[in-house]
Write a protein that holds these residues in place. Structure first.
Motif, PDB file in Angstrom:
ATOM      1  N   VAL A 117      20.530  60.476 -10.193  1.00  0.00           N
ATOM      2  CA  VAL A 117      20.340  61.275  -8.987  1.00  0.00           C
ATOM      3  C   VAL A 117      21.602  62.068  -8.663  1.00  0.00           C
ATOM      4  O   VAL A 117      21.524  63.244  -8.271  1.00  0.00           O
ATOM      5  CB  VAL A 117      19.911  60.382  -7.811  1.00  0.00           C
ATOM      6  N   ASP A 118      22.765  61.476  -8.836  1.00  0.00           N
ATOM      7  CA  ASP A 118      24.010  62.209  -8.576  1.00  0.00           C
ATOM      8  C   ASP A 118      24.166  63.378  -9.540  1.00  0.00           C
ATOM      9  O   ASP A 118      24.589  64.475  -9.150  1.00  0.00           O
ATOM     10  CB  ASP A 118      25.212  61.272  -8.699  1.00  0.00           C
ATOM     11  N   PHE A 119      23.835  63.155 -10.808  1.00  0.00           N
ATOM     12  CA  PHE A 119      23.884  64.243 -11.803  1.00  0.00           C
ATOM     13  C   PHE A 119      22.975  65.386 -11.386  1.00  0.00           C
ATOM     14  O   PHE A 119      23.368  66.560 -11.405  1.00  0.00           O
ATOM     15  CB  PHE A 119      23.467  63.696 -13.165  1.00  0.00           C
ATOM     16  N   ALA A 120      21.748  65.061 -11.004  1.00  0.00           N
ATOM     17  CA  ALA A 120      20.785  66.094 -10.633  1.00  0.00           C
ATOM     18  C   ALA A 120      21.206  66.816  -9.364  1.00  0.00           C
ATOM     19  O   ALA A 120      21.122  68.049  -9.280  1.00  0.00           O
ATOM     20  CB  ALA A 120      19.403  65.469 -10.454  1.00  0.00           C
ATOM     21  N   THR A 121      21.658  66.076  -8.368  1.00  0.00           N
ATOM     22  CA  THR A 121      22.057  66.690  -7.102  1.00  0.00           C
ATOM     23  C   THR A 121      23.197  67.678  -7.308  1.00  0.00           C
ATOM     24  O   THR A 121      23.202  68.771  -6.728  1.00  0.00           O
ATOM     25  CB  THR A 121      22.466  65.598  -6.097  1.00  0.00           C
ATOM     26  N   ALA A 122      24.157  67.317  -8.145  1.00  0.00           N
ATOM     27  CA  ALA A 122      25.309  68.188  -8.392  1.00  0.00           C
ATOM     28  C   ALA A 122      24.912  69.473  -9.097  1.00  0.00           C
ATOM     29  O   ALA A 122      25.646  70.467  -9.040  1.00  0.00           O
ATOM     30  CB  ALA A 122      26.350  67.441  -9.219  1.00  0.00           C
ATOM     31  N   ARG A 123      23.756  69.485  -9.739  1.00  0.00           N
ATOM     32  CA  ARG A 123      23.326  70.656 -10.514  1.00  0.00           C
ATOM     33  C   ARG A 123      22.073  71.306  -9.933  1.00  0.00           C
ATOM     34  O   ARG A 123      21.454  72.144 -10.571  1.00  0.00           O
ATOM     35  CB  ARG A 123      23.093  70.236 -11.964  1.00  0.00           C
ATOM     36  N   ASP A 124      21.713  70.926  -8.738  1.00  0.00           N
ATOM     37  CA  ASP A 124      20.576  71.510  -8.029  1.00  0.00           C
ATOM     38  C   ASP A 124      19.276  71.343  -8.814  1.00  0.00           C
ATOM     39  O   ASP A 124      18.436  72.244  -8.855  1.00  0.00           O
ATOM     40  CB  ASP A 124      20.832  73.001  -7.715  1.00  0.00           C
ATOM     41  N   LEU A 125      19.118  70.169  -9.435  1.00  0.00           N
ATOM     42  CA  LEU A 125      17.880  69.838 -10.128  1.00  0.00           C
ATOM     43  C   LEU A 125      17.053  68.925  -9.236  1.00  0.00           C
ATOM     44  O   LEU A 125      17.585  67.998  -8.615  1.00  0.00           O
ATOM     45  CB  LEU A 125      18.177  69.110 -11.448  1.00  0.00           C
ATOM     46  N   ASN A 126      15.753  69.159  -9.170  1.00  0.00           N
ATOM     47  CA  ASN A 126      14.874  68.254  -8.448  1.00  0.00           C
ATOM     48  C   ASN A 126      14.733  66.944  -9.221  1.00  0.00           C
ATOM     49  O   ASN A 126      14.901  66.902 -10.445  1.00  0.00           O
ATOM     50  CB  ASN A 126      13.495  68.881  -8.246  1.00  0.00           C
TER      51      ASN A 126
END
Length: 377
Positions: A117-126
């Protein structure tokens, strides 16, 4: 779907060994010599066009997702690059399943889910959450417990509430119920939840999930419903009953674990059965496995199959996401669970794009048409 595990690089898929690349300018044909097998890759958009996929998907108003495993996400830059460059959403392949997130009763392990989730949040991925209730990958304390209905109901409610509370606002949709029907038939699966709580465990869990995160989109996720048949009819009847009762259900996921040569031609029609109820649909776990040995003709046909799967979503108002089940053939569950099959994903063992990726680009390069979103709140 069987339990999903990653396999070591080099198990059967094309792309092992040293490839020799020859370009015939007049024919625009690429020939790869891979482990002694001559593979002809038919003309298509150049590999770098794959980087256009996020822009193209958003232009159609859909998410293009991929299932992600934590170990290569942390340890392999190439793995991260493929995700960042080609997709707009991610699904936890394994790390959010009960076995991993609550391995002991009341003791949660957030390391894997937080990493994803942190990886996705940092890259604006749902982020799509996968999964709450499934008959596989349960910890021993749960699967081997001697449960009465009241106690198990409380355990399920606590698990769903705890996990969804932690990721409220960051995980936008959840596969709350995974594979509620028998593998090959129309009957309800006799799993822990069904045996102890009865068939209404589905509605009860959806209510718990909605209470935990009222903004999250809640899904039933199933395989074997992609073409007309008794199982497809049984799930439609189950979902129709939930909708009629006002149960908080927002969508249905079509898993889409296809065998090369058997991608159904009525996929869009099956999805429309649910959008006609006011629900969203996704093609939630796409792969197209090919029997060994893999030929250039197989890969060319697989390109068309990936193209057609995406087109089916684009043709259905309310289809909001297509997710490929794995980043690369090097980390695919297919060779382990379907011996003799391989090459199911758009990137090979060496992270090289295959013709399937060009098929995805071609499908999403169609002129966007007006799409009507699903209406159920």
């Amino acid at each position: 779907m069987p339990p999903h595990h990653t396999t070591a690089p080099g198990r059967g898929a094309p792309g092992n060994g040293k490839g020799v690349l020859l370009i015939a300018a007049a024919l625009c044909t690429v020939i790869l010599t891979v482990t002694g097998i001559l593979i002809t890759v038919l003309p298509g958009p150049p590999a770098q066009d794959g980087h256009r996929l996020p822009e193209l998907a958003r232009g159609h108003g859909i998410e293009l997702g991929v299932a992600v495993a934590v170990n290569p996400l942390v340890n392999d830059r190439r793995y991260r690059n493929v995700i960042e460059d080609h997709y707009t959403s991610v699904t936890a392949e394994n790390t959010m399943k009960w076995q991993h997130v609550q391995p002991e009763r009341g003791e949660y392990d957030w390391s894997g889910p937080d990493t994803l989730v942190d990886f996705a949040t940092a890259r604006d991925l749902n982020v799509r959450g996968h999964t709450m209730l499934w008959h596989n990958q349960q910890p021993a304390w749960l699967s081997q417990g001697d449960w009465d209905a009241d106690t198990l109901r409380a355990v399920v409610h606590d698990h769903v509430t705890t996990v969804m509370d932690r990721y409220e606002g960051r995980v936008t949709s959840w596969d709350v119920i995974n594979e509620p029907l028998e593998d090959h038939g129309p009957n309800m699966r006799e799993n822990l939840w069904y045996d102890v709580l009865g068939p209404d465990y589905i509605a009860q869990t959806l209510y718990s999930a909605h209470a935990a995160d009222p903004e999250a989109r809640l899904y039933i996720n199933e395989f074997g419903i992609e073409r007309a048949g008794p199982k497809a009819d049984a799930l439609h009847a189950l979902v129709t009953d939930l909708v009629d009762r006002g149960v908080p259900l927002h969508g249905v996921g079509f898993q889409g674990h296809f065998v090369h040569g058997n991608v159904p031609d009525d996929l869009a029609d099956q999805m429309r059965r649910y959008t006609d109820l006011g629900l969203e649909v996704t093609i939630s776990e796409v792969d197209v496995r090919i029997p060994e040995p893999v030929t250039g003709e197989d890969l060319a046909d697989q390109r068309r199959e990936y193209h057609d799967i995406l087109v089916a979503c684009l043709e259905v108002d309310g289809c909001v996401n297509v997710t490929v089940w794995g980043v690369t053939d090097a980390h695919s569950w297919i060779p382990e669970w379907f011996p003799g099959y391989t090459a199911a994903l758009p990137f090979d063992d060496s992270y090289r794009p295959k013709p399937a990726l060009a098929g995805m680009v071609e499908a999403l390069s169609r002129r966007p048409r007006p799409r009507t979103a699903a209406t159920r709140a």
